[in-house]
Design a protein around this motif. Structure first.
Motif, short mmCIF file in Angstrom:
data_model
loop_
_atom_site.label_atom_id
_atom_site.label_comp_id
_atom_site.label_asym_id
_atom_site.label_seq_id
_atom_site.Cartn_x
_atom_site.Cartn_y
_atom_site.Cartn_z
N GLU A 110 51.22 42.42 48.04
CA GLU A 110 51.01 41.19 48.80
C GLU A 110 50.52 41.45 50.22
OE1 GLU A 110 54.58 38.91 48.67
OE2 GLU A 110 54.75 38.99 46.48
N TYR A 154 47.39 39.38 42.58
CA TYR A 154 46.67 38.24 42.03
C TYR A 154 47.54 36.98 42.04
CZ TYR A 154 44.81 35.17 38.40
OH TYR A 154 44.37 34.07 37.71
N CYS A 155 48.81 37.14 41.66
CA CYS A 155 49.72 35.99 41.61
C CYS A 155 49.98 35.42 43.00
CB CYS A 155 51.03 36.38 40.95
SG CYS A 155 50.88 36.70 39.17
N LYS A 156 49.96 36.27 44.02
CA LYS A 156 50.16 35.80 45.40
C LYS A 156 49.02 34.86 45.79
CE LYS A 156 52.05 35.85 49.56
NZ LYS A 156 53.38 35.25 49.83
N GLY A 157 47.81 35.18 45.33
CA GLY A 157 46.67 34.28 45.49
C GLY A 157 46.22 34.11 46.92
N GLY A 158 45.65 32.97 47.21
CA GLY A 158 45.17 32.66 48.55
C GLY A 158 44.04 33.59 48.97
N LEU A 161 42.80 37.00 47.28
CA LEU A 161 41.85 37.07 46.17
C LEU A 161 40.43 37.31 46.65
CD1 LEU A 161 43.17 34.26 43.81
CD2 LEU A 161 43.78 36.66 43.90
N PHE A 197 43.10 36.82 35.97
CA PHE A 197 43.39 38.16 36.52
C PHE A 197 42.30 39.14 36.12
CE2 PHE A 197 44.97 42.44 35.64
CZ PHE A 197 45.33 42.83 36.93
N TRP A 200 39.22 38.46 38.22
CA TRP A 200 39.43 38.90 39.61
C TRP A 200 39.41 40.42 39.69
CZ3 TRP A 200 43.74 41.76 41.27
CH2 TRP A 200 43.79 42.02 42.63
#
Length: 474
Positions: A110, A154-158, A161, A197, A200
């Motif tokens: 993250e 990837y799950c954290k995003g924003g 990415l 995912f 990305w």
């Protein structure tokens, strides 16, 4: 004596953690960490490293105790001079063990400052482990751990990415970056990670094939007390490294700006194709080792430096390199000559006792990969047999006899190879034995008897070595 840490050494600089390093071992500390430390000092790289312990379930106590600090002691022989230099490495922040703190490990993904991922998990480290079926638990393999880390990012995003990651594996296997990427894709499929995912990962995570070369013997146990007295610190992580270093990265030109080692004059190259550099290393560095080991051992030598300092073996190696190996290669000879001189300097390093017996492991397969292409290439280009490489092949066959001058020899190979030579040497007659060995396609990839005169030349050299033994025994 003070324990080395950031308080005792008065190191207050804290940089953004831009690098995650899978591996805490000697090589990465004496190579990549040493390079990044100099990038921080002399360029605007401004990066700290977070280590990840990939093997074992013990905490990285020494790294944590010293708060990431350690010394790299560069010692060796280079361009006619003895090098003995010390550098305090300050770019490592600490180490996390995924088996002990899996959430802490995943949280590294993250980090918005993260740009680089390095690794050296041994040649066997890039693989898919069949036991890795549940990503909620620490995966056993390095690629599994990397996949879990990337998926957390990837799950954290924003904005994460939109930030590119650059992955530089240092494992000594061909196409290491490509194979690591394939393993991560296999884990994504295995764990049924979402298509987003996968897209990305394909778009923003860049893998580079690399080739690294530096001997890092590690902690100098025999001299530790003396060196620590000189440093003024108790440093349990200091490593000795040779002066020579080489890192080739197969990648685009823009990588030179992102990873500005060119500003330091370091032997780090960004190139469009690693193949010539890999061939150079295998044929000259590895080939020189394999060429001299059997003959030097039969002559009573046991250490690489002793071998190259020996008048006979030293001259033999020079002739093999400059008159046979380099002429056999389809590359610019000027660069090869300089590399060969660097190799000879490395072999003369007075601070490293490199045992010939260690290099002798699996010598038949090593000869096939490292020396045979030069032998065949020389015949093809010059239209005649290379005498030094013929002598080396003959010495290899005598070495696998298992005894010489009343002494057992340290042959160490597969059961099949060992059994074959044990059986074939029962005849004891070179004129029978040599053609049969040269015909062993499983050993060499082809029948070497197809080259006119090769069998007879090897027979003569084998006989000469056996005659030398007879004289010694009398």
């Amino acid at each position: 004596m003070n324990q080395l840490n950031r308080t005792t050494a008065n190191i207050q600089t804290i940089r953004p953690i831009k690098v995650i390093q899978f591996g805490t071992g000697n090589f990465l500390r004496g190579f990549t960490d040493w390079i990044i430390d100099m990038l921080n000092e002399k360029t605007g790289f401004n990066a700290d490293i977070q280590m990840v312990q990939v093997h074992g379930k013990r905490p990285a106590t020494e790294v944590e105790k010293q708060e990431g600090l350690f010394h790299v002691i560069t010692r060796g022989y280079q361009q006619g001079k003895i090098i003995d230099e010390t550098r305090l490495i300050t770019c490592v922040r600490g180490a996390v063990n995924p088996y002990l703190d899996y959430e802490g490990f995943l949280a590294l993904g993250e980090n918005p400052d993260l740009e680089w991922i390095l690794s050296n998990t041994t040649e066997a480290g890039i693989y898919v482990d069949e036991s890795d079926i549940d990503p909620s638990q620490p995966p056993a393999s390095f690629p599994g751990k990397l996949t879990a880390l990337l998926y957390r990012r990837y799950c954290k995003g924003g904005e994460l990415l939109n930030k590119a990651l650059h992955i530089l594996p240092c494992e000594l296997i061909e196409a290491n970056g490509q194979k690591l990427k394939e393993c991560v894709n296999a884990y994504a499929d295995r764990w049924k990670l979402p298509d987003g995912f996968v897209a990305w990962h394909s778009r923003q995570v860049h893998y580079y094939n690399t080739l690294v070369d530096r001997i890092v013997p590690g902690y100098p146990s025999d001299e530790a007390a003396e060196i620590q007295q000189r440093l003024g610190y108790c440093d349990e992580l200091m490593v000795v490294a040779e002066p020579f270093h080489f890192w080739a990265i197969e990648g685009p030109e823009y990588l030179k700006e992102l990873f500005p080692t060119g500003q330091l004059g370091l032997n780090v190259l960004v190139v469009p194709d690693l193949a010539p550099y890999r061939t150079r290393k295998v044929r000259i560095l590895n080939g020189a080792h394999t060429t001299i080991v059997p003959l030097a051992y039969l002559k009573g030598l046991r250490i690489v430096k002793e071998a190259v300092d020996d008048p006979f073996i030293g001259t033999f190696l020079q002739d093999a390199l400059h008159s046979e190996i380099i002429p056999s290669m389809d590359m610019d000879p000027s660069g090869l000559e300089q590399f060969a001189q660097d190799v000879l300097d490395r072999f003369k390093n007075p601070f490293i006792r490199h045992q010939l017996s260690a290099i002798a492991l699996n010598s038949v397969s090593k000869f096939r990969v490292r020396v045979l292409p030069s032998l065949i290439g020389y015949i093809r280009k010059e239209g005649k047999l290379p005498p030094c490489l013929i002598t080396s092949l003959a010495a290899l066959l005598v070495f696998y006899r298992g005894r010489y001058k009343g002494e057992p020899l340290p042959i160490n190979d597969t059961e099949e190879v060992m059994a074959y030579f044990s059986d074939i040497w029962k005849s004891g007659e070179p004129y029978e034995l040599v053609p049969r060995v040269l015909a062993m396609v499983p050993f060499w990839g082809l029948d070497l008897n197809q080259y006119p005169g090769l069998s007879n030349a090897v027979i003569r050299e084998v006989r000469a070595l056996l005659d030398e033994e007879k004289v010694w025994l009398v």
